[in-house]
Design a protein around this motif. Sequence first.
Motif, PDB file in Angstrom:
ATOM      1  N   TYR A   1      -1.877   9.050   4.399  1.00  0.00           N
ATOM      2  CA  TYR A   1      -2.683   8.511   5.496  1.00  0.00           C
ATOM      3  C   TYR A   1      -3.143   9.643   6.412  1.00  0.00           C
ATOM      4  CZ  TYR A   1      -1.192   3.691   4.544  1.00  0.00           C
ATOM      5  OH  TYR A   1      -0.974   2.470   3.980  1.00  0.00           O
TER       6      TYR A   1
ATOM      7  N   GLU B   1      -5.557   3.329   2.983  1.00  0.00           N
ATOM      8  CA  GLU B   1      -5.691   2.290   4.007  1.00  0.00           C
ATOM      9  C   GLU B   1      -4.616   1.230   3.811  1.00  0.00           C
ATOM     10  OE1 GLU B   1      -9.624   0.697   4.053  1.00  0.00           O
ATOM     11  OE2 GLU B   1     -10.523   2.607   4.633  1.00  0.00           O
ATOM     12  N   VAL B   2      -4.334   0.488   4.878  1.00  0.00           N
ATOM     13  CA  VAL B   2      -3.367  -0.605   4.802  1.00  0.00           C
ATOM     14  C   VAL B   2      -3.866  -1.628   3.784  1.00  0.00           C
ATOM     15  CG1 VAL B   2      -2.272  -2.500   6.072  1.00  0.00           C
ATOM     16  CG2 VAL B   2      -2.679  -0.303   7.199  1.00  0.00           C
TER      17      VAL B   2
ATOM     18  N   ILE C   1       1.969  -1.096   3.725  1.00  0.00           N
ATOM     19  CA  ILE C   1       1.552   0.284   4.011  1.00  0.00           C
ATOM     20  C   ILE C   1       2.031   1.244   2.923  1.00  0.00           C
ATOM     21  CG2 ILE C   1       1.389  -0.078   6.493  1.00  0.00           C
ATOM     22  CD1 ILE C   1       4.094   1.403   6.745  1.00  0.00           C
TER      23      ILE C   1
ATOM     24  N   VAL D   1      -1.475  -0.428  12.015  1.00  0.00           N
ATOM     25  CA  VAL D   1      -1.565  -1.669  11.240  1.00  0.00           C
ATOM     26  C   VAL D   1      -2.081  -2.862  12.048  1.00  0.00           C
ATOM     27  CG1 VAL D   1       0.236  -0.968   9.635  1.00  0.00           C
ATOM     28  CG2 VAL D   1       0.847  -2.304  11.646  1.00  0.00           C
TER      29      VAL D   1
ATOM     30  N   VAL E   1      -0.522   5.875  10.326  1.00  0.00           N
ATOM     31  CA  VAL E   1      -1.248   4.655   9.979  1.00  0.00           C
ATOM     32  C   VAL E   1      -1.008   3.594  11.050  1.00  0.00           C
ATOM     33  CG1 VAL E   1       0.639   3.923   8.440  1.00  0.00           C
ATOM     34  CG2 VAL E   1      -1.619   2.853   8.239  1.00  0.00           C
TER      35      VAL E   1
ATOM     36  N   SER F   1       2.242   1.308  14.642  1.00  0.00           N
ATOM     37  CA  SER F   1       1.871   2.364  13.706  1.00  0.00           C
ATOM     38  C   SER F   1       3.147   2.969  13.143  1.00  0.00           C
ATOM     39  CB  SER F   1       1.023   3.438  14.390  1.00  0.00           C
ATOM     40  OG  SER F   1       1.761   4.087  15.408  1.00  0.00           O
TER      41      SER F   1
ATOM     42  N   GLY G   1       0.620  -7.600   4.965  1.00  0.00           N
ATOM     43  CA  GLY G   1       0.072  -6.328   4.518  1.00  0.00           C
ATOM     44  C   GLY G   1       1.143  -5.455   3.918  1.00  0.00           C
TER      45      GLY G   1
END
Length: 143
Positions: free
Chosen positions: A27, A3-4, A18, A44, A42, A56, A16
């Motif tokens: 992911y 997860e982020v 990634i 965000v 992913v 993403s 954040g």
Amino acid sequence: MKEVEVLKSVENYSVGNIGKFDDLGQYEYYHPLGKFNIPGKVFVGEALDMTSIEMSVQLLKAGAEIPFDHKHKSNEEIYVVIKGNGEFIVDDERIPVKEGSVIRIGTKAKRRWRNNSDSDLIVMVIQGKEGSLVNYNVSDGYM
Ligand code: ZN
């Protein structure tokens, strides 16, 4: 499933991470409409409390593809190729892409993409409400 990592989220900004692009394969995104998993994808926006765009990042391994066409109800999409080579299919037109390619696709166009190369393809996808931009470049900023 990865997860982020949200490092900070306060009223006026969020931070954040990634992770490394080489680890995007950790992911997986469950697509609620298609009812299948998309590996290497992913989003965000929700994690970082974005209010006007979605973003993403997606890794497509060699030979992989997004196996469906889609359109959008209200958001145009901007695809930025971060690494590798591939092909976008927009309204049945085939568009070769490479690192640095930037493609804007309006809501009504159907699109999908694939990695037709023998190495990783990494694409950043930004969604923003079509027709909502009021100022280009730095004209929205002030000092
Ligand atoms: Zn889309």
